[in-house]
Design an enzyme around this catalytic site. Structure first.
Site, PDB file in Angstrom:
ATOM      1  N   CYS A 174       0.867  -1.241  -0.006  1.00  0.00           N
ATOM      2  CA  CYS A 174      -0.036  -0.090   0.034  1.00  0.00           C
ATOM      3  C   CYS A 174       0.734   1.108   0.072  1.00  0.00           C
ATOM      4  O   CYS A 174       0.743   2.084  -0.762  1.00  0.00           O
ATOM      5  CB  CYS A 174      -0.954   0.110   1.253  1.00  0.00           C
ATOM      6  SG  CYS A 174      -2.171  -1.340   1.082  1.00  0.00           S
ATOM      7  N   HIS A 175       1.723   1.477   0.892  1.00  0.00           N
ATOM      8  CA  HIS A 175       2.415   2.598   0.897  1.00  0.00           C
ATOM      9  C   HIS A 175       3.975   2.144   1.146  1.00  0.00           C
ATOM     10  O   HIS A 175       4.706   2.996   1.637  1.00  0.00           O
ATOM     11  CB  HIS A 175       2.123   3.443   2.096  1.00  0.00           C
ATOM     12  CG  HIS A 175       0.600   3.869   2.090  1.00  0.00           C
ATOM     13  ND1 HIS A 175      -0.293   3.316   3.016  1.00  0.00           N
ATOM     14  CD2 HIS A 175       0.090   4.701   1.102  1.00  0.00           C
ATOM     15  CE1 HIS A 175      -1.518   3.753   2.537  1.00  0.00           C
ATOM     16  NE2 HIS A 175      -1.424   4.600   1.490  1.00  0.00           N
ATOM     17  N   GLY A 176       4.388   1.104   0.738  1.00  0.00           N
ATOM     18  CA  GLY A 176       5.996   0.780   0.518  1.00  0.00           C
ATOM     19  C   GLY A 176       6.637   0.485   1.641  1.00  0.00           C
ATOM     20  O   GLY A 176       7.882   0.738   1.805  1.00  0.00           O
ATOM     21  N   TYR A 232      -5.873  12.738   0.911  1.00  0.00           N
ATOM     22  CA  TYR A 232      -4.970  11.629   0.971  1.00  0.00           C
ATOM     23  C   TYR A 232      -3.909  11.809   0.716  1.00  0.00           C
ATOM     24  O   TYR A 232      -2.725  11.187   1.212  1.00  0.00           O
ATOM     25  CB  TYR A 232      -5.790  10.637   0.072  1.00  0.00           C
ATOM     26  CG  TYR A 232      -5.236   9.303   0.348  1.00  0.00           C
ATOM     27  CD1 TYR A 232      -5.566   8.665   1.527  1.00  0.00           C
ATOM     28  CD2 TYR A 232      -4.544   8.448  -0.716  1.00  0.00           C
ATOM     29  CE1 TYR A 232      -4.930   7.209   1.587  1.00  0.00           C
ATOM     30  CE2 TYR A 232      -4.150   7.151  -0.634  1.00  0.00           C
ATOM     31  CZ  TYR A 232      -4.459   6.494   0.499  1.00  0.00           C
ATOM     32  OH  TYR A 232      -3.879   5.236   0.624  1.00  0.00           O
TER      33      TYR A 232
END
Lengths: 138, 687
Positions: A102-104, B295
């Site tokens: 998802c965000h590494g 986001y």
């Protein structure tokens, strides 16, 4: 609004048989709706996890504190990224551990955060060895 | 709502009511004689558009709730069956899903209009803050509504967003447990989100009443930012504003209908047509387009708690806007510097939206940080500073003077704003799904593409044959019943043919009187039986990869179109990423593996499959299925036929949708035209 009785009851401890998990493999079981990774680590993975300078880690914790002594080859962690709750993929990333798509965030072979936005290591759920090849989670 | 009314109805029955409850007088003074500034432009119609959208969402939502089942095992299926079986269920769902996007689009225009013309300044501070509260409530409602279909994005979006609260020190974990009602996102979460999603729109409606009340006490702002002084500066709300709002709503409905009837999935994510699976995270979790700028702010701050604080303060800061911007001139029309910074701010928001959809790596992270700084700098540095150093142009003495001095410059600014608003809308749509190194599927000519698309009956019938003889040995089609084969817009079988087709299948039924399960021939009401009793069996029989159900596959698969194609797609109505991908995968098997690609044991090389290693062996070969109608029995023809068939299984009412869309467009264009000329007539002596 807290969990109801049946939800709590369904979260009772579970037993997992480890004998079918070969070295270098891992399994994913669900407990309380959360994926738990049980990794049968190779010698190389254990050595890598122990060779790190603990003080240099974002969330300092030694590998010894994250596994049960006498069962060093078994790593049991909750497979939920401590950033925003995605499920990391095992055997990916640069640290022979877990990689969150998802965000590494990247975790090492001890489930410790090494790189990325996650603030903490993958948590170790409460568990104990019932026998040499069986654990009870919870 | 502006003081006691002296309105007296002429009808004695109404007089009797009016003496006891002066409700007619309230409506009369608020929406009939209420003085509205003479110089309002079309950006002021967005208030009416928003009321219309709120009404629309509540109306469609209440009917949808009658058919929806809020249970983790049933929610996804209930939405699908609602779309397929409920009368005009597809229309209701599209109206509600696209309506959410339209609602947010309108609210962003409305907010930016307020920002540009200084509508938050004294004496409208409370009006503005109530608006920010409505916006926050809308975000919560929109988020919880997106969770209800219980697809992959629903589930993982819920996981990511609820986990935001765990960043709060000390109480964070308890709050998350309260949100979940368990140890993770699950059935209790879905239940409470459904309850709240039903409640919050009515809370919004309540705050909207306060918003309108505050508006009618302070009076409307206007493009020149000078308060009305004499009667010459205003016109009565009805018929002037009513008819103008009506025309604005009619134009907005054209855009809305474009999405409902022609692009219902353009704003959604293909992953949400895959049922929620707590064991698999989608490669990229992307919120709906209207949350993307926030986001992006969340992700650009490397610390978790700081990121969450940053994201929420990006919204909360709006509440302090009336005091951050102390300039006495309201409208940016007379503020040369503020005007330029406003457009820079709009561009920053659009770019943040774009970044929110990109994977958080490399240059995107740095750009995200710079833009996050710009976002906050606009409120905390630029606006307070401008109010001290800027020298505004002279403001007209009154509204009527401003109208007399009206020049063509307003048209240019309207055009610029239209372009920027459009870019905001589309710039945030970029599909974040990385292409993962696979080739883009080639485009095909589909009979069902475009505004007049339809399914070719022969193609559907051949596709059904390919499915039955080849695909069905591994893949289920569990949302399709045999009766569907005889329905309008489908393969065109008669009821008797569908019944005969069904009777070839053995369907498990029971228990009978002895308590045993038994098998009987299929009936038209039965659904296609799945080849495996459960997912685990499917997984075990196929080397660890369960063959997905094919009912929705052409909507559940997609590929990134990239900039600027996704903007072009909006105008060309290109919606066929799914069919293009499915057809490409069916034909993408190659024996020769290119250099640099390693295919693990038990997998096969496929040119178009993400990662290239697919567990499914080459399913089709020339001559495998015989056709009675003389069509070529080639892999290319099989793929085309079966993909068309699978498009129909995913969207059985597509023909009805496009047909009705055409009728609605004819009606709306005529209606908008009539509204326009009526408006011109009403306003003839007011300009």
């Amino acid at each position: 609004m807290n969990p109801d009785a049946s939800t709590i009851a369904a979260g009772a401890p579970i037993e997992v048989d480890l004998s079918p998990v070969a070295e270098g493999q891992d399994i994913k079981v669900f407990w309380r709706g959360k994926p738990i990774y049980i990794s049968h680590r190779t010698k190389k993975q254990i050595d890598e996890a122990r060779a790190v300078n603990v003080a240099s880690l974002p969330d300092p914790q030694s590998d010894e504190a994250r596994v049960k002594s006498g069962h060093e080859q078994w790593l049991v962690v909750i497979g939920i990224c401590t950033h925003l709750g995605c499920i990391p993929i095992a055997h990916e990333g640069n640290y022979d551990g877990f990689f969150c798509p998802c965000h590494g965030s990247q975790y090492d072979s001890s489930g410790r955060i090494r790189q990325g936005p996650a603030p903490a290591n993958l948590p170790v759920p409460p568990y104990q060895f019932v026998s040499d090849t069986k654990i009870q989670i919870g | 709502m502006s003081g006691p009314s002296d309105y007296q109805p002429s009808n004695p029955a109404l007089q009797w009511i009016e003496r006891r409850l002066p409700i007619i007088g309230l409506v009369h003074s608020s929406f009939v004689v209420y003085p509205t500034p003479r110089n309002l432009n079309y950006w002021w119609t967005f208030g009416a558009i928003l009321s219309f959208m709120l009404g629309m969402q509540i109306l469609t939502g209440v009917i949808l709730a009658m058919h929806y089942t809020p249970h983790a095992d049933l929610a996804f299926k209930s939405v699908e069956l609602l779309v397929r079986d409920v009368n005009y269920g597809w229309l209701l769902r599209n109206m509600h899903a696209c309506g959410a996007s339209m609602f947010f689009f309108a609210v962003y225009v409305h907010m930016l209009r307020g920002l540009y013309y200084g509508s938050y300044k004294e004496p409208r501070e409370v009006l503005w803050i109530l608006g920010v509260i409505i916006y926050l409530l809308m975000m919560a409602t929109g988020f919880m509504g997106y969770v209800l279909p219980w697809g992959q994005m629903s589930f993982w979006g819920a996981t990511v967003i609820t986990n935001l609260f765990s960043a709060i020190p000390y109480v964070g974990e308890s709050i998350v447990t309260l949100l979940w009602g368990g140890y993770s996102v699950g059935n209790p979460t879905l239940n409470r989100f459904f309850s709240l999603h039903y409640l919050l729109p009515f809370v919004i409606a309540g705050v909207v009443v306060l918003h309108v009340w505050a508006l009618h006490v302070a009076g409307q702002n206007n493009p020149d930012g000078v308060e009305p002084k004499t009667e010459k500066d205003t016109v009565p709300f009805t018929p002037h504003a009513t008819i103008k709002d009506g025309f604005g709503v009619a134009c907005f409905m054209l855009l809305y209908a474009w999405f409902i009837f022609y692009m219902p999935n353009y704003l959604g994510d293909a992953d949400n047509y895959i049922p929620a699976n707590p064991g698999v995270t989608p490669p990229h979790i992307v919120p709906e387009w209207y949350y993307l700028p926030f986001y992006a702010i969340l992700r650009s701050i490397p610390n978790k708690l700081a990121g969450v604080i940053g994201m929420f303060s990006a919204i909360i800061i709006l509440c302090f806007l009336p005091w951050l911007d102390a300039a006495r001139t309201k409208s940016s029309k007379y503020r040369p510097l503020a005007k330029q910074f406003f457009w820079i701010f709009v561009a920053v928001c659009i770019l943040l939206g774009y970044l929110g959809a990109q994977p958080p790596e490399g240059i995107y992270v740095i750009a995200g940080r710079v833009l996050t700084f710009c976002y906050f700098a606009y409120f905390l540095i630029v606006l307070p500073l401008l109010s001290r150093i800027e020298k505004p142009r002279p403001v007209p003495n009154s509204i009527s003077e401003a109208i007399l001095a009206k020049s063509g410059k307003a048209v240019a600014s309207v055009a610029v704003m239209l372009v920027a608003a459009g870019a905001l809308f589309f710039g945030s749509l970029q599909d974040a799904r990385a292409n993962e190194g696979s080739d883009k599927p080639p485009g095909n000519k589909w009979s069902f593409a475009g505004p007049f698309g339809h399914y070719d009956r022969g193609t559907l019938q051949r596709g059904l044959k390919v499915y039955k003889e080849v695909c069905s040995s591994c893949h289920g089609l569990s949302y399709i019943a045999f009766r569907n084969l005889a329905e309008a817009g489908g393969p065109g079988y008669s009821v008797a043919q569908a019944a005969a087709f069904a009777s070839d299948y053995k369907v498990k039924d029971g228990p009978n009187d002895a308590g045993d399960m038994f098998e009987r021939p299929g009936r038209p009401a039965d659904y296609f039986p799945s080849p495996f009793p459960n997912e685990q069996a499917a997984r075990a029989a196929n080397g660890g990869a369960a063959p997905p159900d094919l009912s929705l596959i052409t909507k559940a698969r997609s590929y990134g179109r990239g900039f600027p194609m996704f903007i072009v797609d909006f105008f060309t109505q290109y919606q066929e990423q799914g069919p293009d991908y499915v057809s490409a995968v069916l034909q993408g098997f190659e024996d020769k593996v290119p250099e640099g690609v390693t295919i693990p044991e038990g997998s096969y090389y496929n040119k178009y499959f993400p990662g290239h290693a697919i567990k499914m062996p080459k399913p089709l070969s020339d001559g495998q299925v015989t056709y009675d109608d003389g069509s070529p029995t080639t892999v290319a023809q099989y793929s085309k036929d079966v993909t068309t068939f699978l498009m129909w299984t995913a969207e059985p009412h597509m023909e009805a949708r496009k047909r009705m869309g055409f009728q609605v467009f004819i009606f709306l264009i005529i209606f908008a035209g009539l509204m326009y000329f009526t408006k011109k007539k009403v306003w003839a002596d007011s300009h």
